[in-house]
Design a protein around this motif. Structure first.
Motif, PDB file in Angstrom:
ATOM      1  N   GLU A 138      11.768  -9.167 -25.126  1.00 32.77           N
ATOM      2  CA  GLU A 138      12.326 -10.282 -24.352  1.00 32.77           C
ATOM      3  C   GLU A 138      12.016 -10.129 -22.864  1.00 32.77           C
ATOM      4  O   GLU A 138      11.653 -11.106 -22.195  1.00 32.77           O
ATOM      5  CB  GLU A 138      13.838 -10.355 -24.581  1.00 32.77           C
ATOM      6  CG  GLU A 138      14.486 -11.565 -23.956  1.00 32.77           C
ATOM      7  CD  GLU A 138      15.964 -11.689 -24.309  1.00 32.77           C
ATOM      8  OE1 GLU A 138      16.660 -12.381 -23.546  1.00 32.77           O
ATOM      9  OE2 GLU A 138      16.407 -11.108 -25.306  1.00 32.77           O
ATOM     10  N   GLN A 141       8.354 -10.939 -22.276  1.00 29.64           N
ATOM     11  CA  GLN A 141       8.173 -12.389 -22.457  1.00 29.64           C
ATOM     12  C   GLN A 141       8.684 -13.144 -21.229  1.00 29.64           C
ATOM     13  O   GLN A 141       8.005 -14.027 -20.704  1.00 29.64           O
ATOM     14  CB  GLN A 141       8.933 -12.846 -23.712  1.00 29.64           C
ATOM     15  CG  GLN A 141       8.544 -14.200 -24.205  1.00 29.64           C
ATOM     16  CD  GLN A 141       7.176 -14.207 -24.856  1.00 29.64           C
ATOM     17  OE1 GLN A 141       6.796 -13.302 -25.579  1.00 29.64           O
ATOM     18  NE2 GLN A 141       6.419 -15.247 -24.587  1.00 29.64           N
ATOM     19  N   ASN A 142       9.875 -12.782 -20.767  1.00 29.15           N
ATOM     20  CA  ASN A 142      10.476 -13.454 -19.606  1.00 29.15           C
ATOM     21  C   ASN A 142       9.682 -13.233 -18.321  1.00 29.15           C
ATOM     22  O   ASN A 142       9.726 -14.067 -17.419  1.00 29.15           O
ATOM     23  CB  ASN A 142      11.918 -13.006 -19.404  1.00 29.15           C
ATOM     24  CG  ASN A 142      12.841 -13.523 -20.490  1.00 29.15           C
ATOM     25  OD1 ASN A 142      12.529 -14.480 -21.194  1.00 29.15           O
ATOM     26  ND2 ASN A 142      13.987 -12.871 -20.637  1.00 29.15           N
ATOM     27  N   GLY A 144       6.464 -13.063 -18.273  1.00 22.67           N
ATOM     28  CA  GLY A 144       5.156 -13.693 -18.444  1.00 22.67           C
ATOM     29  C   GLY A 144       4.077 -12.777 -18.992  1.00 22.67           C
ATOM     30  O   GLY A 144       2.903 -13.132 -18.983  1.00 22.67           O
ATOM     31  N   ASP A 145       4.461 -11.594 -19.482  1.00 20.17           N
ATOM     32  CA  ASP A 145       3.488 -10.661 -20.046  1.00 20.17           C
ATOM     33  C   ASP A 145       3.533 -10.793 -21.570  1.00 20.17           C
ATOM     34  O   ASP A 145       4.137  -9.991 -22.284  1.00 20.17           O
ATOM     35  CB  ASP A 145       3.793  -9.233 -19.605  1.00 20.17           C
ATOM     36  CG  ASP A 145       2.740  -8.239 -20.061  1.00 20.17           C
ATOM     37  OD1 ASP A 145       1.823  -8.634 -20.817  1.00 20.17           O
ATOM     38  OD2 ASP A 145       2.848  -7.061 -19.675  1.00 20.17           O
ATOM     39  N   HIS A 146       2.872 -11.830 -22.054  1.00 14.68           N
ATOM     40  CA  HIS A 146       2.912 -12.156 -23.473  1.00 14.68           C
ATOM     41  C   HIS A 146       2.175 -11.118 -24.326  1.00 14.68           C
ATOM     42  O   HIS A 146       2.562 -10.887 -25.472  1.00 14.68           O
ATOM     43  CB  HIS A 146       2.349 -13.557 -23.701  1.00 14.68           C
ATOM     44  CG  HIS A 146       3.056 -14.575 -22.857  1.00 14.68           C
ATOM     45  ND1 HIS A 146       4.355 -14.974 -23.100  1.00 14.68           N
ATOM     46  CD2 HIS A 146       2.668 -15.250 -21.743  1.00 14.68           C
ATOM     47  CE1 HIS A 146       4.725 -15.862 -22.200  1.00 14.68           C
ATOM     48  NE2 HIS A 146       3.723 -16.044 -21.351  1.00 14.68           N
ATOM     49  N   ALA A 147       1.154 -10.507 -23.786  1.00 15.90           N
ATOM     50  CA  ALA A 147       0.406  -9.501 -24.544  1.00 15.90           C
ATOM     51  C   ALA A 147       1.266  -8.262 -24.786  1.00 15.90           C
ATOM     52  O   ALA A 147       1.289  -7.727 -25.901  1.00 15.90           O
ATOM     53  CB  ALA A 147      -0.877  -9.128 -23.810  1.00 15.90           C
ATOM     54  N   THR A 148       1.983  -7.804 -23.763  1.00 13.14           N
ATOM     55  CA  THR A 148       2.873  -6.660 -23.963  1.00 13.14           C
ATOM     56  C   THR A 148       3.961  -7.009 -24.966  1.00 13.14           C
ATOM     57  O   THR A 148       4.301  -6.197 -25.834  1.00 13.14           O
ATOM     58  CB  THR A 148       3.494  -6.197 -22.628  1.00 13.14           C
ATOM     59  OG1 THR A 148       2.443  -5.713 -21.775  1.00 13.14           O
ATOM     60  CG2 THR A 148       4.513  -5.085 -22.835  1.00 13.14           C
ATOM     61  N   ALA A 149       4.505  -8.213 -24.880  1.00 16.06           N
ATOM     62  CA  ALA A 149       5.523  -8.644 -25.843  1.00 16.06           C
ATOM     63  C   ALA A 149       4.958  -8.579 -27.262  1.00 16.06           C
ATOM     64  O   ALA A 149       5.646  -8.124 -28.187  1.00 16.06           O
ATOM     65  CB  ALA A 149       6.013 -10.050 -25.511  1.00 16.06           C
ATOM     66  N   GLU A 150       3.726  -8.998 -27.440  1.00 14.76           N
ATOM     67  CA  GLU A 150       3.103  -8.965 -28.769  1.00 14.76           C
ATOM     68  C   GLU A 150       2.892  -7.538 -29.243  1.00 14.76           C
ATOM     69  O   GLU A 150       3.137  -7.214 -30.410  1.00 14.76           O
ATOM     70  CB  GLU A 150       1.777  -9.730 -28.751  1.00 14.76           C
ATOM     71  CG  GLU A 150       1.100  -9.816 -30.101  1.00 14.76           C
ATOM     72  CD  GLU A 150       1.920 -10.556 -31.149  1.00 14.76           C
ATOM     73  OE1 GLU A 150       1.753 -10.250 -32.343  1.00 14.76           O
ATOM     74  OE2 GLU A 150       2.743 -11.437 -30.790  1.00 14.76           O
ATOM     75  N   ARG A 153       6.162  -6.230 -30.343  1.00 21.15           N
ATOM     76  CA  ARG A 153       6.551  -6.819 -31.636  1.00 21.15           C
ATOM     77  C   ARG A 153       5.864  -6.081 -32.787  1.00 21.15           C
ATOM     78  O   ARG A 153       6.482  -5.809 -33.824  1.00 21.15           O
ATOM     79  CB  ARG A 153       6.175  -8.304 -31.691  1.00 21.15           C
ATOM     80  CG  ARG A 153       7.142  -9.211 -31.005  1.00 21.15           C
ATOM     81  CD  ARG A 153       6.761 -10.692 -31.258  1.00 21.15           C
ATOM     82  NE  ARG A 153       7.473 -11.531 -30.333  1.00 21.15           N
ATOM     83  CZ  ARG A 153       6.999 -11.988 -29.185  1.00 21.15           C
ATOM     84  NH1 ARG A 153       5.766 -11.701 -28.813  1.00 21.15           N
ATOM     85  NH2 ARG A 153       7.739 -12.738 -28.406  1.00 21.15           N
TER      86      ARG A 153
END
Length: 181
Positions: A138, A141-142, A144-150, A153
């Motif tokens: 989260e 994601q918040n 703006g680092d969508h790759a790290t969030a993925e 996951r």
């Protein structure tokens, strides 16, 4: 001055500009979170290896193999975390002092415990890591680092799967009970 001090390339705890175009203030928050996850994963890894080496009893082979596989999964996750935080301009916690300072989980003692107690201790650390990974998905994601969030996951899926297997080993009809003498 020692040769080691003269050749420092990046000071642990510093954040450098990164090619991923994540601003340093955001990268710093993510790096701190990833180093906590990395340290916790190292703690879990070492505890799983300890149990892999010391497991005994009627279900020895199956548990020995599972614990070896689970330790390998933790090692793979640690590598992913370390590589990502390095790409973000940070330095992975790798020394004993940095790991101890960054870890949010507590390993069991140095003694050898029954396999049931050992697995209960593992499940406790797994639970803590799962909660942390969810929070850090989260956070990334918040920020703006969508790759790290993925990446987080993907690690979370593996951690949850191994924790679920530990939970199955702890069911009442498994792990032959010790008899009092």
């Amino acid at each position: 001055m020692s040769q080691q001090e003269e050749s420092v390339h990046r000071t642990f705890g510093s954040v450098e500009e990164n090619a991923l175009r994540i601003p340093e203030d955001k990268a710093e928050q993510i790096i701190d979170a990833l180093n906590a996850d990395l340290a916790d994963t190292y703690v879990l890894y070492h505890q799983l290896k300890k149990h892999h080496w010391n497991v005994a009893g009627a279900e020895f082979l199956e548990l020995h193999e599972f614990l070896g596989d689970a330790a390998y999964h933790a090692e793979e996750g640690a590598d992913e975390l370390a590589e990502r935080l390095q790409a973000l301009g940070g330095t992975p916690a790798a020394g004993f002092d940095q790991i101890q300072d960054a870890a949010t989980v507590t390993p069991e003692g140095e003694d050898v415990y029954t396999i049931r107690a050992s697995l209960e201790n593992d499940l406790e650390i797994y639970g803590d890591i799962i909660e942390s990974l969810r929070d850090h998905v989260e956070l990334a994601q918040n920020l703006g680092d969508h790759a790290t969030a993925e990446i987080l996951r993907e690690i979370l899926v593996e951690v949850e799967e191994d924790a679920h297997h530990v939970e199955h080993y702890l069911e009442n009809d498994t792990l032959v009970a010790e008899t009092a003498q």
